[in-house]
Design an enzyme around this catalytic site. Structure first.
Site, mmCIF file in Angstrom:
data_model
loop_
_atom_site.group_PDB
_atom_site.id
_atom_site.type_symbol
_atom_site.label_atom_id
_atom_site.label_comp_id
_atom_site.label_asym_id
_atom_site.label_seq_id
_atom_site.Cartn_x
_atom_site.Cartn_y
_atom_site.Cartn_z
ATOM 1 N N ARG A 55 0.862 -1.190 0.000
ATOM 2 C CA ARG A 55 0.000 0.000 0.000
ATOM 3 C C ARG A 55 0.891 1.229 0.000
ATOM 4 O O ARG A 55 2.107 1.132 0.132
ATOM 5 C CB ARG A 55 -1.009 -0.009 1.155
ATOM 6 C CG ARG A 55 -0.640 -0.658 2.448
ATOM 7 C CD ARG A 55 0.427 0.027 3.245
ATOM 8 N NE ARG A 55 0.149 1.452 3.389
ATOM 9 C CZ ARG A 55 1.060 2.362 3.615
ATOM 10 N NH1 ARG A 55 2.355 2.033 3.712
ATOM 11 N NH2 ARG A 55 0.773 3.631 3.745
ATOM 12 N N ASP A 250 -1.943 10.698 -2.271
ATOM 13 C CA ASP A 250 -2.284 9.675 -3.274
ATOM 14 C C ASP A 250 -2.558 10.283 -4.635
ATOM 15 O O ASP A 250 -2.491 9.585 -5.644
ATOM 16 C CB ASP A 250 -3.488 8.864 -2.793
ATOM 17 C CG ASP A 250 -3.076 7.995 -1.621
ATOM 18 O OD1 ASP A 250 -3.047 8.510 -0.493
ATOM 19 O OD2 ASP A 250 -2.722 6.824 -1.856
ATOM 20 N N LYS A 261 -4.799 9.992 2.933
ATOM 21 C CA LYS A 261 -5.490 9.140 3.899
ATOM 22 C C LYS A 261 -6.537 9.902 4.687
ATOM 23 O O LYS A 261 -6.304 11.034 5.113
ATOM 24 C CB LYS A 261 -4.435 8.522 4.834
ATOM 25 C CG LYS A 261 -4.956 7.638 5.935
ATOM 26 C CD LYS A 261 -5.868 6.534 5.453
ATOM 27 C CE LYS A 261 -5.250 5.627 4.411
ATOM 28 N NZ LYS A 261 -6.221 4.772 3.716
#
Ligand code: MRU
Length: 362
Positions: A55, A250, A261
């Protein structure tokens, strides 16, 4: 100040490609267990990405590129057009594993384009040759990511001065990338230069990437790290313990809006309230110039069980309604600066991003 060598070689490796095989460190088991799993099939790689065994935006891009190689390694006896059809099918499949981090689709698109260019130019006349070219491209994506981390580290380190308190959210560290991390890269570089500082790591509900991964990774590296729960951040700031926030991302839209997040937006709002600089470390592979603003960024909604349990233990009534968005979007006006491998970018982001990354061919 005591200088120590940059500990790049001793940092944990999320993704390894060796002798034609892909190995992933299963991050769901950290910090209790260090388990490295050989990836036998593309379905296994897809599940590893979906289940967060691997991840973090850059790491899933690298894993996706190698995952495509895993999908294609037994297809080299096919004619090139059939091989390309397999490439398309598996790239689309891997791309559907997680929607928010642009690095996954960016890396897969780069693999697609490399194969197409090799066919068009006559560089590859067989599937065997195409496969070799794709492996080399995946290795390049992996190696280049190390360079991006180093660049962010060099550019971000001067922001860190003696005695600072720095808050971070989630894990934007070595485990999320190929080497020094994004948000952690300036920390590793400043630490190697002998600067003393303290990191506050938000635990990052619901999956605890801050507690399980960032706290572990920084502790291993000998960096002064203190774990806090997410709802303690405001208190730490009110106490004057936080001088700067650095988080990863991201996807950064062309106007500078930042997806990261879940919980990052709250931290940014708190930082603004307390007058604390809020920086986002962002490699070029995470900038999506085709995305006008954060409004269009797809936000992954994950399984309710991640919220209704703490580990294996149920913590909510059966049948409760749950929301579990895995990311949120911080508007660009809350961002003090984007730490990139090309330098630190400040507002107006629509212009500064265009100047530095407008030519990005993704
Ligand atoms: O759901 P995750 O653990 O993949 O989320 C990761 C993050 O939000 C990171 O901050 C982001 O990917 C940047 S990683 C360098």
């Amino acid at each position: 100040m005591t200088q120590t060598p940059l500990i790049a070689d001793s940092l944990p490796r999320a993704v390894t490609w060796q002798d034609g095989n892909l190995y992933l460190l299963d991050q769901t088991r950290l910090p209790q267990e260090t388990l490295i799993e050989k990836q036998e099939t593309v379905e296994q790689v897809f599940e590893a990405i979906r289940m967060l065994k691997v991840r973090g935006a850059p790491a899933i891009g690298v894993a996706g590129a190698y995952g495509l190689c895993v999908a294609l390694r037994d297809k080299t006896a096919l004619p090139t057009d059939a091989f390309m059809a397999e490439l398309e099918k598996h790239a689309a499949y891997l791309d559907s594993a997680r929607p928010t981090a642009v690095n996954l689709s960016w890396a897969l698109q780069r693999m697609r384009q490399r194969a197409e260019a090799a066919l068009t130019s006559g560089e590859a006349e067989t599937a065997v040759r195409l496969y070799d070219i794709l492996v080399r491209e995946a290795v390049s994506i992996h190696e280049e990511d190390k360079g991006l981390c180093r660049g962010m580290g060099e550019n971000g380190a001067p922001l860190i001065t003696e005695g600072m308190g720095i808050l971070t959210h989630c894990n934007a560290g070595s485990l999320a990338t190929s080497e020094l991390g994004t948000a952690t890269a300036p920390l590793y570089v400043a630490h190697s230069r002998g600067v003393s500082f303290r990191v506050y790591a938000d635990e990052t509900r619901p999956l605890l990437q801050g507690a399980r991964l960032t706290a572990w990774e920084l502790q291993q590296a000998g960096i002064d790290v203190t774990l806090i729960t997410d709802n303690m951040a405001a208190h730490m700031m009110a106490e004057g313990l936080v001088d700067m926030v650095i988080v990863g991302t991201d996807r950064v839209a062309a106007n500078g809006d930042v997806a990261n997040k879940i919980g990052t937006l709250g931290v940014a709002i708190l930082a603004r309230h307390f007058g604390i600089p809020f920086y986002v470390a962002c490699p070029s592979s995470t900038i999506d110039m085709a995305m006008e603003s954060g409004k269009g960024i797809p936000i992954e909604e994950r399984d309710a069980a991640e919220v209704t349990r703490f580990g294996a233990r149920p913590t909510a009534p059966d049948g409760i309604q749950v929301r579990n968005p895995a990311f949120d979007v911080t508007p660009h006006d809350l961002v003090t600066g984007l730490i990139t491998e090309k330098g630190i970018i400040t507002a107006p982001y629509d212009r500064t991003l265009k100047t530095l990354f407008g030519g990005k061919d993704d």
